[in-house]
Design a protein around this motif. Sequence first.
Motif, short mmCIF file in Angstrom:
data_model
loop_
_atom_site.label_atom_id
_atom_site.label_comp_id
_atom_site.label_asym_id
_atom_site.label_seq_id
_atom_site.Cartn_x
_atom_site.Cartn_y
_atom_site.Cartn_z
N ALA A 46 -2.84 -10.82 3.16
CA ALA A 46 -2.15 -11.18 2.10
C ALA A 46 -0.76 -11.88 2.06
N SER A 47 -0.33 -12.52 1.01
CA SER A 47 1.00 -13.36 1.09
C SER A 47 2.11 -12.35 1.68
N TRP A 48 2.92 -13.16 2.40
CA TRP A 48 4.20 -12.50 2.88
C TRP A 48 4.98 -12.00 1.67
N SER A 66 7.28 -8.41 5.38
CA SER A 66 5.87 -7.71 5.87
C SER A 66 4.60 -8.33 4.91
N ARG A 67 3.50 -8.18 5.45
CA ARG A 67 2.30 -8.61 4.74
C ARG A 67 1.42 -7.62 5.01
N ARG A 68 0.33 -7.55 3.90
CA ARG A 68 -0.85 -6.43 3.89
C ARG A 68 -2.13 -7.00 4.51
N CYS A 69 -2.99 -6.31 5.21
CA CYS A 69 -4.00 -7.07 5.84
C CYS A 69 -5.13 -6.32 4.69
N ASP A 81 0.85 -10.51 13.44
CA ASP A 81 1.71 -9.32 13.02
C ASP A 81 2.04 -9.11 11.60
N SER A 82 2.18 -7.87 11.21
CA SER A 82 2.26 -7.62 9.87
C SER A 82 3.80 -7.55 9.69
N HIS A 83 4.69 -7.90 10.32
CA HIS A 83 5.99 -7.95 10.26
C HIS A 83 6.78 -8.99 10.94
N GLU A 84 7.54 -9.75 10.12
CA GLU A 84 8.34 -10.68 10.68
C GLU A 84 9.98 -10.42 10.61
N TYR A 85 10.80 -10.84 11.86
CA TYR A 85 12.05 -10.39 11.67
C TYR A 85 12.77 -11.85 11.86
#
Length: 482
Positions: A46-48, A66-69, A81-85
Amino acid sequence: MATRAHPVDPHLCSRRPRGAQNLRFSLWILVSCVLGGAAQGPGEWASWGSWSRCSSSCGRGVAVRSRRCVRLPGEDPCWGDSHEYRVCRLQDCPPGAASFRDLQCALYNGHPVLGTQKTYQWVPFHGAPNLCDLNCLAEGHAFYHSFGRVLDGTPCSPGTQDLCVAGRCLSAGCDGLLGSGTLEDRCGQCGGANDSCLFVQRVFRDAGAFSGYWNVTLIPEGARHIRVAHHSQNHLALQRIDGRYVLNGDAELSAPGTYEAAGTQLVYTRQGRQETLRAVGPTSQGLLLQVLLLEPNPGVHFEFWLPRERYGPFQAHAQALGWLPRPRQPQPREVEPQPAETPLVPVAIPAQAPTLAPDSCPPCPDTRGRAHRLLHYCSSDFVFQARVLDRHRQAQETRYEVRVLLIYKNRSPLRTREYVWAPGHCPCPPMAPHREYLLAARRHVSRDGTQDRLLLPHAGYTRPWTPAEDSRIRLAARRCPV
């Protein structure tokens, strides 16, 4: 990608969509039910979401999103990745303010730990192996205690730019994302492919009948990754556009070291007969490179990268020096010869030249696996997708003519058509004409400077191109050490 059949819940086929946000889900159900439940590949992201607040109130910290699969029964997890920092920068902390790690250790002051009723005052301890654990030293005592992970955004150690995220010490790429590994290309573009600038390279071999200063080249404004080298008793000299010397002017030798000029730092080294001059750039104004001749000139090698829009003015200025430099020439990859020399002509290959006979070649060694892919990606100068147009055997080499389709990594510009050379009549792994491959090559310049070629190492990384291979090589790029 192979298609895998998965059972579809019969209750899904009878469900009715609610709202436009379920349109994709509804379409998938419709197709799955009509086709008998065939599902392909992994789910989709899904979108970030939006970025969180900065983890720190001053200085540098970390923000996360985060984003959801979105995946259905039977689908694989999403790739990636589900998270970006990313690094967030706030106003500087006041002088004398406690560090983020100090504050975290201080939270345990006066509280019983270690299974006893004793209390301690805690300060950070930086001698423990895991930099992203909250290791705190009991003041006045010779022991420290680990209170688990530090909070995200804590510097890994004093004075470093690396930050801890989820227990790992990560560096920020030029895009500001922690762990992305994204670097500036030779043109200064973050994540670029070296296509917004030109690579200028030449060997200055002119030699006069008298000693003294000779103009070598104008290093123009905007030049990056400058490198000059020679091996002789002569000396490099560098002059500003106002006539003042930066190095070795007025027949007085400068000491090796770092010099500031034209908005960049110039590193000058001299060891015996070897002299080099390097600068990262970009230069804020032009510099005139000269050579102080004390003996016949064996050649001054110079190279730099220049923005495309600055190349025209550079040509006009360079003509005043008596020659017209050019970026790298078309195929074959030959360095421009001097006017007094006979130009190198590629050997013509007869149309009836025998082609390779794969069935007569011994089997190639097994080079599959993630470790092999990572090794060759990190050590190669070029990684790209290409279609093989032709293949010829020359002497003890095999020459492939390829069309470059997609570039993953390049340390100098690649053209649409290139020659790629592999050792031997039976290169490993072999490539067949009219097929597409993902390959890693190295740049090789002959000792006399007359040939500049792309080489495929024996048992190197060459794979038929597939979407799965594309995903694997992109993952290798992220894990390659800086």
